[in-house]
Design a protein around this motif. Structure first.
Motif, PDB file in Angstrom:
ATOM      1  N   VAL B 117      -5.915   1.864 -12.119  1.00  0.00           N
ATOM      2  CA  VAL B 117      -4.769   2.277 -11.297  1.00  0.00           C
ATOM      3  C   VAL B 117      -4.797   1.588  -9.934  1.00  0.00           C
ATOM      4  CG1 VAL B 117      -3.697   4.223 -10.100  1.00  0.00           C
ATOM      5  CG2 VAL B 117      -4.482   4.496 -12.461  1.00  0.00           C
ATOM      6  N   ALA B 118      -5.962   1.562  -9.304  1.00  0.00           N
ATOM      7  CA  ALA B 118      -6.104   0.948  -7.985  1.00  0.00           C
ATOM      8  C   ALA B 118      -7.577   0.610  -7.814  1.00  0.00           C
ATOM      9  CB  ALA B 118      -5.635   1.922  -6.904  1.00  0.00           C
ATOM     10  N   PRO B 119      -7.916  -0.320  -6.934  1.00  0.00           N
ATOM     11  CA  PRO B 119      -9.328  -0.635  -6.706  1.00  0.00           C
ATOM     12  C   PRO B 119     -10.125   0.644  -6.406  1.00  0.00           C
ATOM     13  CG  PRO B 119      -7.914  -2.179  -5.514  1.00  0.00           C
ATOM     14  CD  PRO B 119      -7.019  -1.140  -6.106  1.00  0.00           C
ATOM     15  N   ILE B 120     -11.343   0.700  -6.906  1.00  0.00           N
ATOM     16  CA  ILE B 120     -12.097   1.964  -6.804  1.00  0.00           C
ATOM     17  C   ILE B 120     -12.369   2.367  -5.367  1.00  0.00           C
ATOM     18  CG2 ILE B 120     -13.125   1.689  -9.100  1.00  0.00           C
ATOM     19  CD1 ILE B 120     -15.738   0.807  -7.738  1.00  0.00           C
ATOM     20  N   THR B 121     -12.393   1.412  -4.437  1.00  0.00           N
ATOM     21  CA  THR B 121     -12.642   1.761  -3.033  1.00  0.00           C
ATOM     22  C   THR B 121     -11.515   2.615  -2.442  1.00  0.00           C
ATOM     23  OG1 THR B 121     -11.626  -0.349  -2.444  1.00  0.00           O
ATOM     24  CG2 THR B 121     -14.047  -0.267  -2.492  1.00  0.00           C
ATOM     25  N   THR B 122     -10.309   2.502  -3.030  1.00  0.00           N
ATOM     26  CA  THR B 122      -9.192   3.277  -2.459  1.00  0.00           C
ATOM     27  C   THR B 122      -9.394   4.770  -2.642  1.00  0.00           C
ATOM     28  OG1 THR B 122      -7.875   3.140  -4.497  1.00  0.00           O
ATOM     29  CG2 THR B 122      -7.530   1.407  -2.847  1.00  0.00           C
ATOM     30  N   ALA B 167       5.761   7.861   7.096  1.00  0.00           N
ATOM     31  CA  ALA B 167       6.889   8.172   7.988  1.00  0.00           C
ATOM     32  C   ALA B 167       8.008   7.146   7.826  1.00  0.00           C
ATOM     33  CB  ALA B 167       6.417   8.245   9.439  1.00  0.00           C
ATOM     34  N   LYS B 168       7.631   5.882   7.624  1.00  0.00           N
ATOM     35  CA  LYS B 168       8.661   4.857   7.364  1.00  0.00           C
ATOM     36  C   LYS B 168       9.361   5.136   6.029  1.00  0.00           C
ATOM     37  CE  LYS B 168       9.932   1.953   9.340  1.00  0.00           C
ATOM     38  NZ  LYS B 168      11.012   2.037  10.379  1.00  0.00           N
ATOM     39  N   ILE B 169       8.590   5.490   5.010  1.00  0.00           N
ATOM     40  CA  ILE B 169       9.185   5.827   3.704  1.00  0.00           C
ATOM     41  C   ILE B 169      10.197   6.968   3.879  1.00  0.00           C
ATOM     42  CG2 ILE B 169       8.669   6.877   1.433  1.00  0.00           C
ATOM     43  CD1 ILE B 169       5.958   5.305   1.521  1.00  0.00           C
ATOM     44  N   LYS B 170       9.891   7.898   4.788  1.00  0.00           N
ATOM     45  CA  LYS B 170      10.771   9.052   5.012  1.00  0.00           C
ATOM     46  C   LYS B 170      11.929   8.740   5.970  1.00  0.00           C
ATOM     47  CE  LYS B 170       8.501  11.787   2.283  1.00  0.00           C
ATOM     48  NZ  LYS B 170       9.132  12.278   1.033  1.00  0.00           N
ATOM     49  N   GLY B 171      12.030   7.476   6.408  1.00  0.00           N
ATOM     50  CA  GLY B 171      13.191   7.089   7.208  1.00  0.00           C
ATOM     51  C   GLY B 171      13.072   7.362   8.691  1.00  0.00           C
ATOM     52  N   CYS B 172      11.851   7.435   9.198  1.00  0.00           N
ATOM     53  CA  CYS B 172      11.659   7.735  10.625  1.00  0.00           C
ATOM     54  C   CYS B 172      11.465   6.455  11.442  1.00  0.00           C
ATOM     55  CB  CYS B 172      10.415   8.609  10.806  1.00  0.00           C
ATOM     56  SG  CYS B 172      10.567  10.205   9.992  1.00  0.00           S
ATOM     57  N   ARG B 173      11.678   6.572  12.748  1.00  0.00           N
ATOM     58  CA  ARG B 173      11.230   5.553  13.694  1.00  0.00           C
ATOM     59  C   ARG B 173       9.754   5.834  13.961  1.00  0.00           C
ATOM     60  NH1 ARG B 173      12.815   1.941  17.362  1.00  0.00           N
ATOM     61  NH2 ARG B 173      11.508   1.694  19.223  1.00  0.00           N
ATOM     62  N   LYS B 189       3.630  -6.055  12.519  1.00  0.00           N
ATOM     63  CA  LYS B 189       3.979  -7.177  11.638  1.00  0.00           C
ATOM     64  C   LYS B 189       3.636  -6.919  10.180  1.00  0.00           C
ATOM     65  CE  LYS B 189       4.295 -10.694  15.114  1.00  0.00           C
ATOM     66  NZ  LYS B 189       3.592 -11.813  15.752  1.00  0.00           N
ATOM     67  N   GLN B 190       2.514  -6.276   9.928  1.00  0.00           N
ATOM     68  CA  GLN B 190       2.098  -6.082   8.536  1.00  0.00           C
ATOM     69  C   GLN B 190       2.586  -4.756   7.964  1.00  0.00           C
ATOM     70  OE1 GLN B 190       0.533  -8.611   6.882  1.00  0.00           O
ATOM     71  NE2 GLN B 190       0.861  -9.738   8.783  1.00  0.00           N
ATOM     72  N   LEU B 191       2.570  -3.704   8.783  1.00  0.00           N
ATOM     73  CA  LEU B 191       2.909  -2.379   8.231  1.00  0.00           C
ATOM     74  C   LEU B 191       4.328  -1.929   8.562  1.00  0.00           C
ATOM     75  CD1 LEU B 191      -0.385  -0.311   8.679  1.00  0.00           C
ATOM     76  CD2 LEU B 191       0.308  -1.839   6.811  1.00  0.00           C
ATOM     77  N   GLY B 192       5.041  -2.709   9.394  1.00  0.00           N
ATOM     78  CA  GLY B 192       6.440  -2.384   9.642  1.00  0.00           C
ATOM     79  C   GLY B 192       6.672  -1.242  10.618  1.00  0.00           C
ATOM     80  N   PHE B 193       5.660  -0.920  11.457  1.00  0.00           N
ATOM     81  CA  PHE B 193       5.912   0.059  12.521  1.00  0.00           C
ATOM     82  C   PHE B 193       7.026  -0.483  13.430  1.00  0.00           C
ATOM     83  CE2 PHE B 193       1.951   2.934  13.026  1.00  0.00           C
ATOM     84  CZ  PHE B 193       1.670   2.902  11.672  1.00  0.00           C
ATOM     85  N   ASP B 194       7.842   0.418  13.987  1.00  0.00           N
ATOM     86  CA  ASP B 194       8.931  -0.031  14.858  1.00  0.00           C
ATOM     87  C   ASP B 194       8.413  -0.502  16.207  1.00  0.00           C
ATOM     88  OD1 ASP B 194      11.453   0.710  13.268  1.00  0.00           O
ATOM     89  OD2 ASP B 194      10.179   2.472  13.094  1.00  0.00           O
ATOM     90  N   ALA B 195       7.317   0.070  16.651  1.00  0.00           N
ATOM     91  CA  ALA B 195       6.697  -0.352  17.906  1.00  0.00           C
ATOM     92  C   ALA B 195       5.254   0.107  17.880  1.00  0.00           C
ATOM     93  CB  ALA B 195       7.428   0.262  19.106  1.00  0.00           C
ATOM     94  N   ALA B 196       4.428  -0.552  18.699  1.00  0.00           N
ATOM     95  CA  ALA B 196       3.036  -0.125  18.831  1.00  0.00           C
ATOM     96  C   ALA B 196       2.569  -0.458  20.241  1.00  0.00           C
ATOM     97  CB  ALA B 196       2.165  -0.805  17.780  1.00  0.00           C
ATOM     98  N   ILE B 197       1.695   0.388  20.759  1.00  0.00           N
ATOM     99  CA  ILE B 197       1.282   0.273  22.158  1.00  0.00           C
ATOM    100  C   ILE B 197      -0.246   0.221  22.232  1.00  0.00           C
ATOM    101  CG2 ILE B 197       1.283   1.457  24.401  1.00  0.00           C
ATOM    102  CD1 ILE B 197       3.956   2.787  23.417  1.00  0.00           C
ATOM    103  N   TRP B 295       2.801   5.133  -4.542  1.00  0.00           N
ATOM    104  CA  TRP B 295       3.293   4.308  -3.425  1.00  0.00           C
ATOM    105  C   TRP B 295       2.494   3.011  -3.300  1.00  0.00           C
ATOM    106  CZ3 TRP B 295       3.713   9.200   0.142  1.00  0.00           C
ATOM    107  CH2 TRP B 295       5.003   9.734   0.046  1.00  0.00           C
ATOM    108  N   VAL B 296       1.177   3.080  -3.531  1.00  0.00           N
ATOM    109  CA  VAL B 296       0.350   1.865  -3.485  1.00  0.00           C
ATOM    110  C   VAL B 296       0.818   0.894  -4.566  1.00  0.00           C
ATOM    111  CG1 VAL B 296      -1.968   0.928  -3.868  1.00  0.00           C
ATOM    112  CG2 VAL B 296      -1.678   2.988  -2.477  1.00  0.00           C
ATOM    113  N   LYS B 297       1.016   1.449  -5.769  1.00  0.00           N
ATOM    114  CA  LYS B 297       1.437   0.629  -6.921  1.00  0.00           C
ATOM    115  C   LYS B 297       2.801  -0.022  -6.665  1.00  0.00           C
ATOM    116  CE  LYS B 297       1.157   1.152 -11.952  1.00  0.00           C
ATOM    117  NZ  LYS B 297       1.067   2.153 -13.043  1.00  0.00           N
ATOM    118  N   GLU B 298       3.696   0.732  -6.030  1.00  0.00           N
ATOM    119  CA  GLU B 298       5.038   0.222  -5.742  1.00  0.00           C
ATOM    120  C   GLU B 298       5.061  -0.749  -4.560  1.00  0.00           C
ATOM    121  OE1 GLU B 298       7.653   4.186  -7.063  1.00  0.00           O
ATOM    122  OE2 GLU B 298       7.128   3.857  -4.960  1.00  0.00           O
ATOM    123  N   GLY B 299       3.927  -0.914  -3.915  1.00  0.00           N
ATOM    124  CA  GLY B 299       3.870  -1.801  -2.759  1.00  0.00           C
ATOM    125  C   GLY B 299       4.431  -1.183  -1.483  1.00  0.00           C
TER     126      GLY B 299
END
Lengths: 340, 340
Positions: B117-122, B167-173, B189-197, B295-299
């Motif tokens: 299903v997923a790498p065993i470390t997950t 939170a992104k899957i749920k449609g949040c900022r 850049k990789q995870l699609g957060f709207d902003a990071a500080i 969700w992991v499987k779906e990317g």
């Protein structure tokens, strides 16, 4: 019969405790109701601690009072003249109304009350907003279970008294915190609290609480905040619930109050704390009012009122809240009903 | 093949940050499984910030580690020998096990995982305890609604990354707070957060947050506490929800941490804050694991692992957590599986 009308305006934003100079009594005409409105004569008005917050020009529970406008709050009145279906002269109503002897209001802005169920003053106390605040805060956020320990600060106030008695109905151990020996005695002897502590005379509040709560604190109904709450927080049990109903610090929000961080205690104990205001539960007011009135009728819910006579003494009654003079609900009697 | 066994004991209660001298590597025999038990070879072990709390002799989330006993935590291992129905040699399992190369354990103490299903470390990260912590804390306490703003402290940690992506899957900022520019860049850049500080380089964290959260903060997922949280708390919206997942102050509970009182802010905003631990949701682990794996499987759910090689480097990997060296889940690889 003289039908002079009068209103009380806020004319200054008080610094610290208000004085009578921050308010103005003004003579005004008695208005005529338009279609859909009623003319209401104020019989009793409610003075409440939360009103102090509204006198500041800052964000609080509800919008600030406007300067040079009448204060508003809970009022029980009598319909003098009605131009609205469903209400007629002589009906007793309750609503959030202005501090005026007479005023017109949309029929949707008041609720008719049945004077045969309970004394009409209880619509401002035990079966009104303070009672509903206790009911929803304790039952919805606190979720008391039989055998749990419930601690209440401001326990001899209009809200705290109801919280403690509902907690007893639910089978809890109930410990109140209040500020005079007379209040302490009242809570234990008249209302059946298991213990009560005078925070003003306790040499070590935490030790006194620990003795009164040998099994820790499962629910802390917080009406005051500050150092009283600091002591209670150190005694919370795993999965404790803390309905947050009032905070002294709100009265002076220019300064950020500093104190022990509570997040580590909340995390270790997997505890919940939630601020609320009774209007969050507006959709369930009917349920709450019905249950509270039933408990009063069954003698399970006692209440206390401190009534000051005369519209001219309203501010004095309000200020008395902060020196702890009232036991239970503080009201001002403005006029007699024309019939009973 | 040498089958020497080894374990890591806690031999001192550390003051502040632990050192290797607080631990001892000990050679021990490989035990034999009794009826109902399996012999497990450790493949990967998890090092987590919460373990620091367990090294103290004080009340924390979970019981303290005992002195001169092996540390325990999340382990993925391979069944070497089975005397329990349902498990056989070669099966990959996950459980809360000791820091040992080999150990026997009741079959009820481990869960078989499907390596296809997923790498065993997950099983130690995104679909294990950190993932479940994110899942239940955000969804059950935070209750995110589309369009709401979610702020996450410790956002580049194993829990924080999953919180932000759900939170992104749920449609949040989604706004993350982390401690290096590399992490900030990864989140956006990789995870699609709207902003990071980057809280370490922000000259005014509150101003930076205010800019990143023009509509205020509806959910604050708090992994760290302290001054970072002080800044976020001043920006919460009415009816905000604050899942409380971690607190730096827990690592040093001898001193009571002092800070701004949050109760007035909670009351004004009718906000909720709740401490929790993932085991509060044990009855729903199946649901959470299934959804996270999907969700992991779906990317939709990406993850990051930092893997240190060698049982002898376990403490070094653990200490790296506190200097912020890891991105995502920090693991130690102890052995290769005998088959794939």
């Amino acid at each position: 019969m003289s039908k002079r009308n009068q209103q009380i305006l806020l004319i200054n934003r008080p610094k610290g405790m208000p004085t009578e100079a921050d308010f103005k009594w003004e003579e005004i005409p008695i208005p005529q109701p338009s279609e859909g409105e009623v003319l209401v004569k104020t019989l009793y008005l409610s003075v409440d601690p939360y009103m102090r917050g509204r006198m500041n020009d800052s964000k609080s529970y509800v919008a600030p009072f406007e300067l040079n406008q009448p204060i508003s709050g809970g009022v029980v009145g009598e319909v003098v003249e009605s131009k609205a279906p469903g209400l007629e002269a002589g009906d007793i109503v309750v609503g959030m109304l202005d501090w005026k002897k007479y005023q017109t209001v949309s029929a949707h802005g008041v609720k008719k009350i049945d004077p045969t169920v309970a004394p009409i003053t209880t619509a401002l106390g035990v079966v009104g907003m303070p009672g509903l605040t206790a009911y929803f805060g304790l039952l919805d956020i606190g979720k008391p279970q039989p055998g749990e320990t419930v601690v209440i600060s401001g326990a001899a106030g209009a809200v705290g008294m109801v919280v403690g008695q509902i907690a007893k109905i639910k089978g809890c151990r109930v410990v109140g915190i209040a500020g005079s020996d007379a209040k302490i005695e009242y809570l234990v002897k008249q209302l059946g609290f298991d213990a009560a502590i005078n925070y003003k005379t306790a040499t070590d509040l935490r030790a006194a609480l620990k003795e009164a709560c040998p099994n820790g604190v499962d629910i802390y109904f917080d009406n005051v905040g500050g150092e009283v709450s600091d002591a209670v927080m150190t005694l919370i049990n795993p999965h404790a619930r803390i309905p947050l109903c009032g905070q002294i610090a709100l009265y002076n929000m220019e300064k950020v109050a500093i104190g022990p961080r509570i997040q580590p205690l909340l995390l270790i104990n997997k505890a919940l704390i939630k601020g609320f205001i009774v209007s969050d539960y507006a959709e369930r007011f009917e349920e709450g009012t019905r249950q509270l009135a039933l408990w009063v009728k069954e003698g399970k819910l006692r209440y206390e009122e401190t009534i000051v006579d005369g519209f001219e003494n309203t501010i004095q009654a309000f200020l008395g809240l902060f020196s702890g003079e009232n036991l239970g609900k503080q009201l001002v009697k403005v006029a007699e009903p024309s019939k009973r």
